[in-house]
Write an enzyme that holds these catalytic residues in place. Structure first.
Site, PDB file in Angstrom:
ATOM      1  N   ASP A  52     -15.264  -4.923 -27.882  1.00  0.00           N
ATOM      2  CA  ASP A  52     -14.926  -5.389 -29.052  1.00  0.00           C
ATOM      3  C   ASP A  52     -14.722  -4.396 -30.237  1.00  0.00           C
ATOM      4  O   ASP A  52     -15.042  -4.559 -31.310  1.00  0.00           O
ATOM      5  CB  ASP A  52     -16.175  -6.543 -29.755  1.00  0.00           C
ATOM      6  CG  ASP A  52     -16.388  -7.516 -28.611  1.00  0.00           C
ATOM      7  OD1 ASP A  52     -15.492  -8.149 -28.088  1.00  0.00           O
ATOM      8  OD2 ASP A  52     -17.718  -7.873 -28.411  1.00  0.00           O
ATOM      9  N   GLU A  53     -14.142  -3.349 -29.588  1.00  0.00           N
ATOM     10  CA  GLU A  53     -14.005  -2.193 -30.339  1.00  0.00           C
ATOM     11  C   GLU A  53     -12.367  -2.390 -31.154  1.00  0.00           C
ATOM     12  O   GLU A  53     -12.135  -1.503 -32.080  1.00  0.00           O
ATOM     13  CB  GLU A  53     -13.726  -0.834 -29.658  1.00  0.00           C
ATOM     14  CG  GLU A  53     -15.157  -0.488 -28.964  1.00  0.00           C
ATOM     15  CD  GLU A  53     -15.168  -0.977 -27.628  1.00  0.00           C
ATOM     16  OE1 GLU A  53     -14.123  -1.808 -27.195  1.00  0.00           O
ATOM     17  OE2 GLU A  53     -15.931  -0.763 -26.679  1.00  0.00           O
ATOM     18  N   GLY A  54     -11.849  -3.535 -31.135  1.00  0.00           N
ATOM     19  CA  GLY A  54     -10.387  -3.588 -31.781  1.00  0.00           C
ATOM     20  C   GLY A  54      -9.540  -3.046 -30.802  1.00  0.00           C
ATOM     21  O   GLY A  54      -8.193  -2.595 -31.522  1.00  0.00           O
ATOM     22  N   LYS A  55      -9.537  -3.081 -29.292  1.00  0.00           N
ATOM     23  CA  LYS A  55      -8.539  -2.483 -28.497  1.00  0.00           C
ATOM     24  C   LYS A  55      -7.310  -3.479 -28.560  1.00  0.00           C
ATOM     25  O   LYS A  55      -6.122  -2.826 -28.601  1.00  0.00           O
ATOM     26  CB  LYS A  55      -9.124  -2.861 -27.077  1.00  0.00           C
ATOM     27  CG  LYS A  55     -10.381  -1.794 -26.819  1.00  0.00           C
ATOM     28  CD  LYS A  55     -10.608  -1.874 -25.473  1.00  0.00           C
ATOM     29  CE  LYS A  55     -11.248  -3.403 -25.077  1.00  0.00           C
ATOM     30  NZ  LYS A  55     -12.830  -3.687 -25.717  1.00  0.00           N
TER      31      LYS A  55
ATOM     32  N   GLY B   6     -11.462 -10.676 -24.720  1.00  0.00           N
ATOM     33  CA  GLY B   6     -10.790 -11.377 -25.767  1.00  0.00           C
ATOM     34  C   GLY B   6     -10.106 -10.599 -26.709  1.00  0.00           C
ATOM     35  O   GLY B   6     -10.772  -9.663 -27.539  1.00  0.00           O
ATOM     36  N   HIS B   7      -9.012 -10.462 -26.694  1.00  0.00           N
ATOM     37  CA  HIS B   7      -8.328  -9.378 -27.569  1.00  0.00           C
ATOM     38  C   HIS B   7      -7.603 -10.081 -28.540  1.00  0.00           C
ATOM     39  O   HIS B   7      -6.727 -10.880 -28.324  1.00  0.00           O
ATOM     40  CB  HIS B   7      -7.418  -8.589 -26.763  1.00  0.00           C
ATOM     41  CG  HIS B   7      -7.902  -7.706 -25.719  1.00  0.00           C
ATOM     42  ND1 HIS B   7      -7.211  -7.093 -24.967  1.00  0.00           N
ATOM     43  CD2 HIS B   7      -9.365  -7.173 -25.695  1.00  0.00           C
ATOM     44  CE1 HIS B   7      -8.356  -6.254 -24.000  1.00  0.00           C
ATOM     45  NE2 HIS B   7      -9.607  -6.494 -24.639  1.00  0.00           N
TER      46      HIS B   7
ATOM     47  N   GLN C   5     -13.523  -4.877 -22.144  1.00  0.00           N
ATOM     48  CA  GLN C   5     -14.870  -4.492 -22.316  1.00  0.00           C
ATOM     49  C   GLN C   5     -15.138  -2.947 -22.780  1.00  0.00           C
ATOM     50  O   GLN C   5     -13.901  -2.426 -23.300  1.00  0.00           O
ATOM     51  CB  GLN C   5     -16.108  -4.772 -21.113  1.00  0.00           C
ATOM     52  CG  GLN C   5     -15.889  -6.238 -20.806  1.00  0.00           C
ATOM     53  CD  GLN C   5     -14.759  -6.778 -19.773  1.00  0.00           C
ATOM     54  OE1 GLN C   5     -14.510  -6.094 -18.836  1.00  0.00           O
ATOM     55  NE2 GLN C   5     -14.431  -7.915 -20.134  1.00  0.00           N
TER      56      GLN C   5
ATOM     57  N   THR D 295     -14.251 -14.410 -27.581  1.00  0.00           N
ATOM     58  CA  THR D 295     -14.500 -15.262 -26.410  1.00  0.00           C
ATOM     59  C   THR D 295     -15.312 -16.424 -26.517  1.00  0.00           C
ATOM     60  O   THR D 295     -14.997 -17.614 -26.216  1.00  0.00           O
ATOM     61  CB  THR D 295     -14.617 -14.409 -25.022  1.00  0.00           C
ATOM     62  OG1 THR D 295     -13.703 -13.391 -25.102  1.00  0.00           O
ATOM     63  CG2 THR D 295     -14.771 -15.351 -23.953  1.00  0.00           C
TER      64      THR D 295
ATOM     65  N   ASP E 213     -12.251   0.387 -42.649  1.00  0.00           N
ATOM     66  CA  ASP E 213     -12.135  -0.208 -44.007  1.00  0.00           C
ATOM     67  C   ASP E 213     -13.271  -1.354 -43.877  1.00  0.00           C
ATOM     68  O   ASP E 213     -13.685  -1.603 -45.332  1.00  0.00           O
ATOM     69  CB  ASP E 213     -10.871  -0.971 -44.070  1.00  0.00           C
ATOM     70  CG  ASP E 213     -10.759  -2.031 -42.863  1.00  0.00           C
ATOM     71  OD1 ASP E 213     -10.850  -1.358 -41.938  1.00  0.00           O
ATOM     72  OD2 ASP E 213     -10.755  -3.144 -43.018  1.00  0.00           O
TER      73      ASP E 213
ATOM     74  N   SER F 127      -7.555   3.111 -37.665  1.00  0.00           N
ATOM     75  CA  SER F 127      -7.003   1.681 -37.981  1.00  0.00           C
ATOM     76  C   SER F 127      -7.922   1.334 -39.152  1.00  0.00           C
ATOM     77  O   SER F 127      -9.218   1.360 -38.959  1.00  0.00           O
ATOM     78  CB  SER F 127      -7.350   0.947 -36.708  1.00  0.00           C
ATOM     79  OG  SER F 127      -7.369  -0.477 -37.268  1.00  0.00           O
TER      80      SER F 127
HETATM   81  P1  IMP Z   1     -20.013 -11.184 -18.344  1.00  0.00           P
HETATM   82  O1  IMP Z   1     -18.913  -9.988 -18.140  1.00  0.00           O
HETATM   83  O2  IMP Z   1     -19.628 -12.475 -18.764  1.00  0.00           O
HETATM   84  O3  IMP Z   1     -20.853 -11.122 -16.743  1.00  0.00           O
HETATM   85  O4  IMP Z   1     -21.200 -10.682 -19.279  1.00  0.00           O
HETATM   86  C1  IMP Z   1     -22.003  -9.191 -19.129  1.00  0.00           C
HETATM   87  C2  IMP Z   1     -22.398  -8.588 -20.288  1.00  0.00           C
HETATM   88  O5  IMP Z   1     -20.965  -8.249 -20.873  1.00  0.00           O
HETATM   89  C3  IMP Z   1     -22.660  -9.688 -21.737  1.00  0.00           C
HETATM   90  O6  IMP Z   1     -23.458  -8.824 -22.362  1.00  0.00           O
HETATM   91  C4  IMP Z   1     -21.444  -9.793 -22.364  1.00  0.00           C
HETATM   92  O7  IMP Z   1     -21.556 -10.307 -23.622  1.00  0.00           O
HETATM   93  C5  IMP Z   1     -20.543  -8.575 -22.127  1.00  0.00           C
HETATM   94  N1  IMP Z   1     -19.170  -8.660 -22.386  1.00  0.00           N
HETATM   95  C6  IMP Z   1     -18.325  -9.237 -21.227  1.00  0.00           C
HETATM   96  N2  IMP Z   1     -17.045  -8.903 -21.729  1.00  0.00           N
HETATM   97  C7  IMP Z   1     -17.316  -8.613 -23.013  1.00  0.00           C
HETATM   98  C8  IMP Z   1     -16.176  -8.425 -23.765  1.00  0.00           C
HETATM   99  O8  IMP Z   1     -15.052  -8.402 -23.679  1.00  0.00           O
HETATM  100  N3  IMP Z   1     -16.701  -7.746 -25.184  1.00  0.00           N
HETATM  101  C9  IMP Z   1     -17.849  -7.644 -25.315  1.00  0.00           C
HETATM  102  N4  IMP Z   1     -18.914  -7.971 -24.594  1.00  0.00           N
HETATM  103  C10 IMP Z   1     -18.438  -8.396 -23.278  1.00  0.00           C
END
Ligand code: IMP
Length: 424
Positions: A23-26, A50-51, A226, A302, A335, A413
């Site tokens: 969730d860094e803003g990719k 989730g982008h 991730q 997501t 920002d 950004s």
């Molecule tokens: P899983 O990937 O659904 O098995 O989740 C494992 C861990 O990774 C959990 O802490 C999720 O919240 C985290 N996680 C998985 N995908 C993302 C992502 O795209 N952004 C942030 N956290 C994620």
């Protein structure tokens, strides 16, 4: 200051990847780079990602298709390292088609060797989390079946995308692995096979596509999902995802030679967030936590879950930067901090009992539990930019980050729009 030094070079691959907990803003950054790329590839993870990309007044959230899909001239690929929920992929196709985005087999390539997330995997993920929650050990997964799909792959019982266009073969396979039939009644199975058939034009040898494209001078962009601190091997295990995220694993997820990777851009927020359980040394609680979460709209793209928020962790960023070989850092959401009294940054960890600074990196759950962050504060900026230059407070913050992390910040950004970014 606004002159663009896009880190994409012909015949090479660039990785844009998360340097924190995801969730860094990719999405926005990759979308921005994608305009200049030939081919954007996902190499790991699945629809746990989730982008979010904002184009004018339209907001797009992609979970599987790389963010490059929004640029008509850009091709996209899902490598064999991705785990694909076919139902989610179909929803995504529909969302984009409805928005008038051209999707065709010239642009979209899916590796037939990518594994499928089945309804059984989603059920297993949720059941396991429910069981773990009773003993306080839940991971806080996204519930998308990511872990079980990777487990099936490692057990060599997984269903792959190529199996969805071979109905008889799939039936035989499911007979041998009956637990994968859970949630797959005959109507759902028929639907799955229909999806497989509709994907047929997109199923290609992605290894051949990417390696040939590189030979012809393509600019390849690998879109990490991730963040490094969730890496299966090097993240805060067991509070991690089930794939490898680090740059060293990216070439494997798409099948290109590692030496084709020229640039690795780590993406970090100017603060930090984490969804799910696990260590988070710079975490903030109370009024500031709520204010930062709301201002930064820190709710999962997501799952909609509220994200935990904290100060940027420079010790972690340094460690992660060295492991991934970041050639630059893209700093996002600066920002969001504007107008605060002061900005904190974790510069080190120390032992909670002895107060001694930690040497090295915490590698066990016990080590994570034994540390507390050393936080230093700097004055906050009213605005990131003053005219065409960075404000003096923001410049001081950048200098401090670079000093601790030892990697140049190449891009900043300062807003959700494509246009709100500055190369440095
Ligand atoms: P899983 O990937 O659904 O098995 O989740 C494992 C861990 O990774 C959990 O802490 C999720 O919240 C985290 N996680 C998985 N995908 C993302 C992502 O795209 N952004 C942030 N956290 C994620």
């Amino acid at each position: 200051m606004t002159s663009q030094r896009i880190p994409l070079e012909p015949g090479t691959a660039t990785i844009a990847m998360g340097a924190q907990f995801g969730d860094e803003g990719k999405g926005k950054f990759v979308d921005y780079l994608a305009e200049h790329a030939t081919l954007v590839c996902r190499v790991q993870g699945g629809n746990n990602a989730g982008h979010t990309i904002c184009v004018g007044d339209k907001k797009f959230v992609t979970h599987l298709l790389p963010s490059g899909i929004l640029h008509p001239s850009c091709q996209v690929a899902l490598g064999a390292g991705v785990v694909i929920d076919p139902f989610v992929l179909m929803q995504e196709f529909k969302q984009l088609k409805d928005a008038g985005i051209e999707l065709n087999s010239e642009r979209i390539h899916i590796d037939p060797r990518a594994h499928v997330i089945l309804p059984a995997h989603r059920a297993m993920d949720r059941a396991k989390e429910t069981t773990l929650a009773t003993s306080g050990a839940a991971i806080g997964t996204t519930g998308r079946g990511i872990g079980p799909a990777h487990a099936s792959r490692a057990y060599r019982e997984g269903v792959r995308i190529c199996d969805l266009i071979n109905p008889k073969g799939l039936e035989r396979w499911l007979d041998k692995h009956p637990h994968l039939r859970e949630g797959l009644d005959s109507a759902t199975l028929t639907q799955l096979l229909e999806i497989g058939e509709s994907l047929r034009p997109y199923l290609k040898d992605v290894v051949a596509i990417t390696t040939n494209a590189l030979d012809k001078g393509a600019k390849l962009l690998i879109e990490g999902a991730q963040g490094t601190l969730l890496d299966l091997l090097y993240g805060s295990y067991p509070y991690v995802t089930s794939s490898q995220i680090i740059s060293g694993a990216c070439a494997g997820g798409i099948g290109i030679p590692p030496w084709k990777i020229k640039n690795v851009i780590g993406i970090s927020k100017a603060y930090a967030t984490r969804v799910g359980n696990g260590p988070f040394p710079g975490e903030i609680f109370g009024q500031l936590e709520h204010a930062l979460r709301d201002k930064g709209k820190e709710y999962g793209a997501t799952t909609g879950r509220p994200r935990r928020v904290g100060w940027i962790d420079l010790k972690a960023l340094r460690y992660v930067g060295r492991m991934n070989g970041f050639t630059g850092i893209a700093l996002t959401k600066a920002d969001v901090l504007s107008g605060m009294d002061r900005v904190g940054m974790v510069v080190d960890y120390r032992d909670k009992r002895t107060g001694e600074y930690m040497q090295g990196w915490p590698m066990s759950a016990e080590a994570w539990e034994s540390i507390e962050p050393v936080v230093e504060f700097v004055d906050c900026w009213k605005d990131v930019l003053q005219g065409k230059s960075f404000s003096s407070e923001f410049s001081a913050f950048l200098e401090k980050v670079e000093k601790h992390v030892g990697i140049p910040i190449c891009y900043i950004s300062n807003g959700p729009e494509r246009t709100q970014g500055v190369w440095r």
